[in-house]
Design a protein around this motif. Structure first.
Motif, PDB file in Angstrom:
ATOM      1  N   VAL A  61      -9.244 -10.854   0.000  1.00  0.00           N
ATOM      2  CA  VAL A  61      -9.079  -9.932  -1.126  1.00  0.00           C
ATOM      3  C   VAL A  61      -9.185  -8.485  -0.630  1.00  0.00           C
ATOM      4  O   VAL A  61      -8.394  -7.626  -1.025  1.00  0.00           O
ATOM      5  CB  VAL A  61     -10.158 -10.207  -2.205  1.00  0.00           C
ATOM      6  CG1 VAL A  61     -10.096  -9.186  -3.316  1.00  0.00           C
ATOM      7  CG2 VAL A  61     -10.026 -11.614  -2.743  1.00  0.00           C
ATOM      8  N   LEU A  62     -10.133  -8.246   0.248  1.00  0.00           N
ATOM      9  CA  LEU A  62     -10.316  -6.899   0.790  1.00  0.00           C
ATOM     10  C   LEU A  62      -9.190  -6.535   1.748  1.00  0.00           C
ATOM     11  O   LEU A  62      -8.718  -5.397   1.756  1.00  0.00           O
ATOM     12  CB  LEU A  62     -11.671  -6.792   1.495  1.00  0.00           C
ATOM     13  CG  LEU A  62     -12.888  -7.010   0.595  1.00  0.00           C
ATOM     14  CD1 LEU A  62     -14.162  -7.004   1.422  1.00  0.00           C
ATOM     15  CD2 LEU A  62     -12.949  -5.969  -0.494  1.00  0.00           C
ATOM     16  N   GLN A  63      -8.739  -7.487   2.537  1.00  0.00           N
ATOM     17  CA  GLN A  63      -7.663  -7.217   3.485  1.00  0.00           C
ATOM     18  C   GLN A  63      -6.358  -6.867   2.780  1.00  0.00           C
ATOM     19  O   GLN A  63      -5.562  -6.090   3.295  1.00  0.00           O
ATOM     20  CB  GLN A  63      -7.488  -8.398   4.433  1.00  0.00           C
ATOM     21  CG  GLN A  63      -8.637  -8.502   5.417  1.00  0.00           C
ATOM     22  CD  GLN A  63      -8.602  -9.766   6.253  1.00  0.00           C
ATOM     23  OE1 GLN A  63      -8.068 -10.789   5.832  1.00  0.00           O
ATOM     24  NE2 GLN A  63      -9.190  -9.693   7.429  1.00  0.00           N
ATOM     25  N   ALA A  66      -6.537  -3.184   2.222  1.00  0.00           N
ATOM     26  CA  ALA A  66      -6.913  -2.415   3.406  1.00  0.00           C
ATOM     27  C   ALA A  66      -6.064  -1.170   3.600  1.00  0.00           C
ATOM     28  O   ALA A  66      -4.847  -1.212   3.471  1.00  0.00           O
ATOM     29  CB  ALA A  66      -6.817  -3.294   4.653  1.00  0.00           C
ATOM     30  N   GLY A  67      -6.726  -0.066   3.872  1.00  0.00           N
ATOM     31  CA  GLY A  67      -6.035   1.188   4.163  1.00  0.00           C
ATOM     32  C   GLY A  67      -5.380   1.831   2.965  1.00  0.00           C
ATOM     33  O   GLY A  67      -4.540   2.711   3.125  1.00  0.00           O
ATOM     34  N   ALA A  68      -5.748   1.418   1.768  1.00  0.00           N
ATOM     35  CA  ALA A  68      -5.070   1.917   0.561  1.00  0.00           C
ATOM     36  C   ALA A  68      -6.083   2.256  -0.532  1.00  0.00           C
ATOM     37  O   ALA A  68      -7.281   2.039  -0.384  1.00  0.00           O
ATOM     38  CB  ALA A  68      -4.101   0.856   0.061  1.00  0.00           C
ATOM     39  N   ASP A  69      -5.556   2.764  -1.635  1.00  0.00           N
ATOM     40  CA  ASP A  69      -6.381   3.053  -2.802  1.00  0.00           C
ATOM     41  C   ASP A  69      -6.583   1.753  -3.572  1.00  0.00           C
ATOM     42  O   ASP A  69      -5.642   1.182  -4.115  1.00  0.00           O
ATOM     43  CB  ASP A  69      -5.705   4.102  -3.686  1.00  0.00           C
ATOM     44  CG  ASP A  69      -6.599   4.577  -4.812  1.00  0.00           C
ATOM     45  OD1 ASP A  69      -7.503   3.818  -5.244  1.00  0.00           O
ATOM     46  OD2 ASP A  69      -6.408   5.712  -5.261  1.00  0.00           O
ATOM     47  N   ALA A  70      -7.816   1.294  -3.606  1.00  0.00           N
ATOM     48  CA  ALA A  70      -8.141   0.030  -4.259  1.00  0.00           C
ATOM     49  C   ALA A  70      -8.838   0.255  -5.600  1.00  0.00           C
ATOM     50  O   ALA A  70      -9.441  -0.668  -6.146  1.00  0.00           O
ATOM     51  CB  ALA A  70      -9.036  -0.795  -3.332  1.00  0.00           C
ATOM     52  N   SER A  71      -8.751   1.454  -6.145  1.00  0.00           N
ATOM     53  CA  SER A  71      -9.459   1.790  -7.391  1.00  0.00           C
ATOM     54  C   SER A  71      -9.116   0.838  -8.525  1.00  0.00           C
ATOM     55  O   SER A  71     -10.011   0.305  -9.193  1.00  0.00           O
ATOM     56  CB  SER A  71      -9.137   3.219  -7.827  1.00  0.00           C
ATOM     57  OG  SER A  71      -9.460   4.134  -6.824  1.00  0.00           O
TER      58      SER A  71
END
Length: 141
Positions: A61-63, A66-71
């Motif tokens: 889920v986190l991957q 990754a490297g992006a806006d996860a807001s």
């Protein structure tokens, strides 16, 4: 990466110097592997590499974020107060002001939040603020 200095106060009201490290979104985007994974949530940058194996929803889920806006994903899941508190230990800086974009859509949140200065948060749905403004304008006219 850039650093900005500021001043604030600690719990006893004493002046303390604080500094914020700013990261460009292109730098965050490079941190997208399981060996080095950063996320942006509400304009703040988090290095969650060491949290991957501990995440209750699984590291996949986190991957995906990754490297992006996860807001939006972070809010959609409805994380607990404990999860939000836990996030603080992974905070490494803020998104550079030049890279901040105004959010849009029905899920827009107005956020005043300065964790590095020890201030409080105000989170109100912007549509609610708009309705309140319209009511005030109609009743005061």
């Amino acid at each position: 990466m850039a650093t900005a200095e500021g001043s604030g106060s600690d719990e006893q009201g004493q002046g303390v110097e604080t500094s914020v490290t700013y990261y460009r979104l292109e730098e965050v985007a490079k941190r997208n592997s399981s060996e080095d994974l950063w996320l942006v949530i509400h304009g703040r940058v988090y290095d969650i590499t060491r949290f991957l194996n501990e995440h209750p929803g699984g590291e996949e889920v986190l991957q995906e974020q990754a490297g992006a806006d996860a807001s939006e994903s972070f809010e959609d899941v409805g994380h607990s107060t404990d999860a939000r508190e836990m996030l603080k230990q992974y905070y490494i800086g803020d998104v550079h002001p030049s890279d901040l974009k105004p959010e849009s859509g029905s899920k827009l949140l107005g956020v005043l939040d300065f964790p590095h200065r020890g201030c409080y948060s105000l989170r109100l749905p912007v549509p609610l603020l708009h309705v309140g403004k319209q009511i005030l304008l109609r009743t005061s006219g």
